[in-house]
Design an enzyme around this catalytic site. Structure first.
Site, short mmCIF file in Angstrom:
data_model
loop_
_atom_site.label_atom_id
_atom_site.label_comp_id
_atom_site.label_asym_id
_atom_site.label_seq_id
_atom_site.Cartn_x
_atom_site.Cartn_y
_atom_site.Cartn_z
N TRP A 1 0.84 -1.21 0.00
CA TRP A 1 0.00 0.00 0.00
C TRP A 1 0.86 1.25 0.00
O TRP A 1 0.54 2.22 -0.68
CB TRP A 1 -0.97 -0.03 1.18
CG TRP A 1 -1.88 -1.22 1.10
CD1 TRP A 1 -1.92 -2.27 1.96
CD2 TRP A 1 -2.84 -1.52 0.08
NE1 TRP A 1 -2.85 -3.19 1.54
CE2 TRP A 1 -3.43 -2.75 0.40
CE3 TRP A 1 -3.27 -0.85 -1.07
CZ2 TRP A 1 -4.42 -3.34 -0.39
CZ3 TRP A 1 -4.25 -1.43 -1.86
CH2 TRP A 1 -4.81 -2.65 -1.51
N ASP B 1 -1.42 6.56 6.41
CA ASP B 1 -2.46 5.60 6.02
C ASP B 1 -2.62 4.62 7.19
O ASP B 1 -1.75 3.79 7.43
CB ASP B 1 -2.01 4.87 4.75
CG ASP B 1 -2.98 3.77 4.33
OD1 ASP B 1 -3.99 3.53 5.03
OD2 ASP B 1 -2.72 3.13 3.28
N LYS C 1 -11.36 -2.52 7.36
CA LYS C 1 -10.56 -3.43 8.17
C LYS C 1 -10.94 -3.32 9.65
O LYS C 1 -11.26 -4.32 10.26
CB LYS C 1 -9.06 -3.16 7.97
CG LYS C 1 -8.52 -3.87 6.75
CD LYS C 1 -8.10 -2.95 5.67
CE LYS C 1 -7.74 -3.68 4.38
NZ LYS C 1 -7.24 -2.74 3.39
C1 LIG Z 1 -6.69 -2.26 2.33
C2 LIG Z 1 -5.72 -1.15 2.40
C3 LIG Z 1 -5.72 -0.11 1.46
C4 LIG Z 1 -6.63 -0.09 0.28
O1 LIG Z 1 -7.88 0.30 0.64
P1 LIG Z 1 -9.05 0.46 -0.44
O2 LIG Z 1 -10.13 1.01 0.41
O3 LIG Z 1 -9.32 -0.87 -1.01
O4 LIG Z 1 -8.58 1.43 -1.47
C5 LIG Z 1 -4.80 0.91 1.64
N1 LIG Z 1 -3.93 0.93 2.66
C6 LIG Z 1 -3.89 -0.06 3.57
C7 LIG Z 1 -2.91 0.00 4.68
C8 LIG Z 1 -4.79 -1.13 3.47
O5 LIG Z 1 -4.75 -2.12 4.37
#
Ligand SMILES: *Cc1c(COP(=O)(O)O)cnc(C)c1O
Length: 352
Positions: A100, A167, A191
């Site tokens: 990511w 993030d 998540k």
């Molecule tokens: C799952 C995830 C993403 C992607 O998220 P989307 O909502 O599918 O765009 C980005 N960063 C991290 C750390 C993730 O676990």
């Protein structure tokens, strides 16, 4: 139906009471006699949902004054682009710790200059780089707090000389974080916070409005802030479901309790991984994630048998990501310790 132990990496487990509250909202939203799926996002009942979700998140995370909370579509992946659109003038500094983080770098490059300050790609992202320098002439420093796919997690954050952007998609609300260290935090809900479809953005207002480019409306944080996160139709149902989950987190004891539970789950599983001669972890011990535990069977010839054993125990979703192989047990906020105990028992019995 017998109990399923849901270790899914995302979208992922939600508490049963949250699912029940969603069912109720779909049938009769706030006593309106209508479904939350079929009401205006500008009605007073839904505006109350947005405001309560913002207030609850603010309370849970201790978000100080000066920050705005947005509920946007487009996933965390859209934030990779939006961050750069809104903040990148000279250059963005990035920590490359996994898939990511790499995707964030790729999207920022569409906008401008990117400097990768450190990377753990040399060892298949199995650790978190340390002792790197964040350039003070960057507009911001971007990192991913938890690497969902490789199973590593930042145990602390650097003292950044520039605005820090993070993030937190896969570990938000799982441990206490000093929000004031960050200019911007974003997280896809699917998540640790709710179902897929809504992304939370927590942004300190004074970092915005400093780039010279024109920003298209949908990409512009300021537009969303000015319209109180309703510039366009927001993801109504995911926000409703997320609120139910935020209320659950608050009710069971807040982030402090989530942190305790996360540590208990992770310690239990990593102890087994380290003590069971059949298995090994894939990430450097000090950098292991409490959310996503990645591990391998040393003898891959045993995989078929092991897979049958955990499936028979009602365990779901521990197959590793194709980039790492092996197994990944995702242990998000709603996962009960009993599910980890079930997995550990399977591993123990398998060794016997
Ligand atoms: C799952 C995830 C993403 C992607 O998220 P989307 O909502 O599918 O765009 C980005 N960063 C991290 C750390 C993730 O676990």
């Amino acid at each position: 139906m017998s109990k399923v132990h849901n270790f899914s990496a995302g979208p992922s487990i939600l508490p049963k009471e949250v699912i029940d509250a969603c069912v109720e909202g779909i049938q009769n939203f706030s006593g309106t006699g209508l479904s939350v799926l079929e009401v205006s996002h500008r009605g007073k009942e839904f505006i109350a949902v947005v405001e309560e979700a913002q207030a609850t998140l603010k309370e849970l995370m201790g978000i100080p004054e000066g920050y705005e909370i947005l509920f946007l579509g487009g996933g965390a992946s859209m934030q990779f682009l939006m961050v750069a659109y809104n903040l990148l003038e000279t250059k963005g500094a990035y920590l490359k710790t996994g898939v990511w983080a790499s995707n964030a770098i790729k999207e920022a490059k569409y906008i401008g200059n990117v400097e990768v300050v450190a990377s753990s790609e040399d060892k298949n992202f199995s650790y978190i780089p340390k002792n790197y320098t964040i350039p003070s002439d960057a507009d911001y420093f971007h990192c991913a707090s938890n690497n969902t796919i490789y199973g590593s997690q930042m145990q602390s954050f650097p003292d950044s000389p520039v605005t820090m952007v993070c993030d937190m998609s896969s570990d938000i609300l799982s441990k206490r974080v000093d929000v004031s260290k960050f200019g911007l935090i974003y997280a896809g809900a699917q998540k640790n916070m709710g179902p897929a479809g809504v992304t939370v953005v927590i942004v300190r207002k004074d970092i915005l409005g400093k780039v010279s480019r024109q920003i298209p409306s949908m990409m512009n944080y300021k537009v969303h802030i000015d319209k109180e996160t309703m510039f366009n139709t927001p993801p109504v149902f995911p926000i409703f479901a997320m609120l139910q989950n935020l209320k659950w987190v608050k009710k069971v004891g807040g982030v402090a309790e989530m942190q305790k539970r996360a540590a208990a789950r992770a310690n239990l599983l990593y102890d087994e991984i380290d003590n069971n001669p059949l298995f090994q972890g894939t990430v450097e011990t000090g950098d292991r994630s409490q959310m996503n535990a990645c591990f391998l069977l040393k003898d891959t010839a045993l995989e078929e048998k092991f897979n049958a054993a955990w499936k028979a125990a009602g365990i779901s979703g521990i197959k590793g990501h194709r980039l790492v192989g092996g197994y990944r047990a995702s242990m998000y906020n709603a996962l009960p310790i009993e599910s980890v105990e079930a997995l550990v028992n399977v591993m123990r019995n398998f060794n016997k």
